[in-house]
Enzyme design. Structure first.
Site, PDB file in Angstrom:
ATOM      1  N   GLY A   1      38.616  43.089  52.709  1.00 10.89           N
ATOM      2  CA  GLY A   1      39.908  43.774  52.625  1.00 10.89           C
ATOM      3  C   GLY A   1      40.677  43.905  53.920  1.00 10.89           C
TER       4      GLY A   1
ATOM      5  N   CYS B   1      26.722  35.299  45.842  1.00  8.03           N
ATOM      6  CA  CYS B   1      27.844  35.049  44.937  1.00  8.03           C
ATOM      7  C   CYS B   1      27.612  35.809  43.638  1.00  8.03           C
ATOM      8  CB  CYS B   1      27.976  33.557  44.640  1.00  8.03           C
ATOM      9  SG  CYS B   1      29.234  33.259  43.374  1.00  8.03           S
TER      10      CYS B   1
HETATM   11  C1  SIN Z   1      32.912  32.028  43.522  1.00  3.73           C
HETATM   12  O1  SIN Z   1      33.138  30.838  43.755  1.00  3.73           O
HETATM   13  O2  SIN Z   1      32.652  32.407  42.384  1.00  3.73           O
HETATM   14  C2  SIN Z   1      32.923  33.049  44.618  1.00  3.73           C
HETATM   15  C3  SIN Z   1      31.853  32.807  45.605  1.00  3.73           C
HETATM   16  C4  SIN Z   1      31.317  34.067  46.217  1.00  3.73           C
HETATM   17  O3  SIN Z   1      31.857  35.158  46.042  1.00  3.73           O
HETATM   18  O4  SIN Z   1      30.292  33.989  46.903  1.00  3.73           O
END
Ligand code: SIN
Length: 310
Positions: free
Chosen positions: A249, A132
């Site tokens: 995408g 993330c």
């Molecule tokens: C998020 O909740 O910020 C996105 C999570 C991710 O891209 O792994």
């Protein structure tokens, strides 16, 4: 003529079709179930869940970009206990196959999450999200560090034992994704989810300040598809036996086919769902038609086809 076989496997987990939601783009599937039976797709990949409830990052946390979008959600969620009490039973009652995505703040937290999942019936696989981009500290993007990513996966593998397949979600924001993949495969990953979003930024030229409250965010949508294709291709070339759940995408059957040719055994549809809630089903139907029209008897025959005669 043999019947066309659209099924796929991600490690030991079998799915009747190779189309999945992408973690984070359909929460736990409740909203999407208004549009199609969740059972009709390979599986719902749930939004990455953490140990404790989290409000996520402050707003604004979305921005439109050319051929894509930027998010800085910050892993908002109810926490694993509430998720296990509410979301998993709901998904299973609706006959959905489920891949649970987990995210931890440190190595131990991933193992605690795995322990809570170990005895839960009906989960097809666990996706270990170590990539993330929306964390306070880039040092917490475990997938950018071979040693840290290996430690996380080792802890989850030991905790889960051999019963539940593990997919590890990697970031393309690294110099050598094959090296990171090698580490997590050695640590016990059954498969890989490729790719998470790419770290990006938008500056509002009217206010002359970063648009997102969190300043940076993860770029998704068609703009990143060539990066996904490249990452899948490189990893499949290095580890042809390791299944890949591809994402990045995809909004048509042709896009999904491209990921399959690169080496993906399954394809997740994410950002496209925001503008078309039927996107996973549409892509699924289109991919099946394309595969049949190209003369394949099964999805498996097409996986990694672009590598032939190298
Ligand atoms: C998020 O909740 O910020 C996105 C999570 C991710 O891209 O792994």
């Amino acid at each position: 003529m043999p019947e066309f076989d659209f099924s796929t496997t991600l490690g030991p987990a079998w799915f009747p079709t190779p189309l999945f939601t992408a973690s984070g783009c359909a929460s736990s599937g409740k909203e999407l179930s208004q549009f199609f039976p969740l059972r009709d797709i390979g599986a719902v990949v749930t939004k990455s869940i953490m140990l404790k409830a989290r409000p996520g990052r402050p707003t604004p946390r979305m921005a439109e970009t050319p051929s894509g979008m930027l998010n800085s959600i910050g892993l908002q969620g109810p926490g694993i206990d509430t998720f296990l009490a509410n979301d998993i039973p709901w998904l299973l009652q609706h006959n959905a196959r489920v891949i649970v995505s987990i995210a931890g703040e440190n190595v131990d937290e991933y193992a605690v999450l795995a322990r809570k999942l170990r005895s839960v019936e009906g989960i097809s696989a666990v996706e270990v999200n170590i990539s993330c981009p929306n964390v306070e500290n880039r040092g917490l993007v475990f997938a950018c560090d071979p040693q840290a990513s290996r430690l996380v996966v080792d802890g989850v593998r030991r905790t889960l034992g051999g019963d539940i397949p593990i997919l590890v979600k990697l970031s393309p924001d690294v110099t050598d994704i094959v090296e990171i993949a090698r580490g997590v495969i050695d640590a016990g990953a059954d498969g890989l989810s490729l790719i998470n979003t790419i770290l990006g930024m938008v500056i509002n030229v009217d206010t002359m300040r970063p648009h997102l409250a969190g300043k940076t965010g993860g770029l998704s949508g068609p703009a990143i598809r060539p990066v996904a294709v490249r990452a899948i291709y490189q990893v499949h070339q290095a580890f042809p036996k390791i299944p890949i759940l591809g994402m990045g995408g995809v909004r048509s059957g042709r896009d999904a086919f491209e990921l399959v040719l690169a080496g993906a055994s399954g394809v997740s549809v994410g950002t496209a769902t925001f503008s078309n809630p039927m996107a996973v089903i549409d892509v699924q139907n289109q991919l099946r038609e394309i595969l049949m029209s190209k003369g394949f008897n099964s999805l498996k025959e097409a996986v990694g086809f672009a590598h032939r005669d190298e």
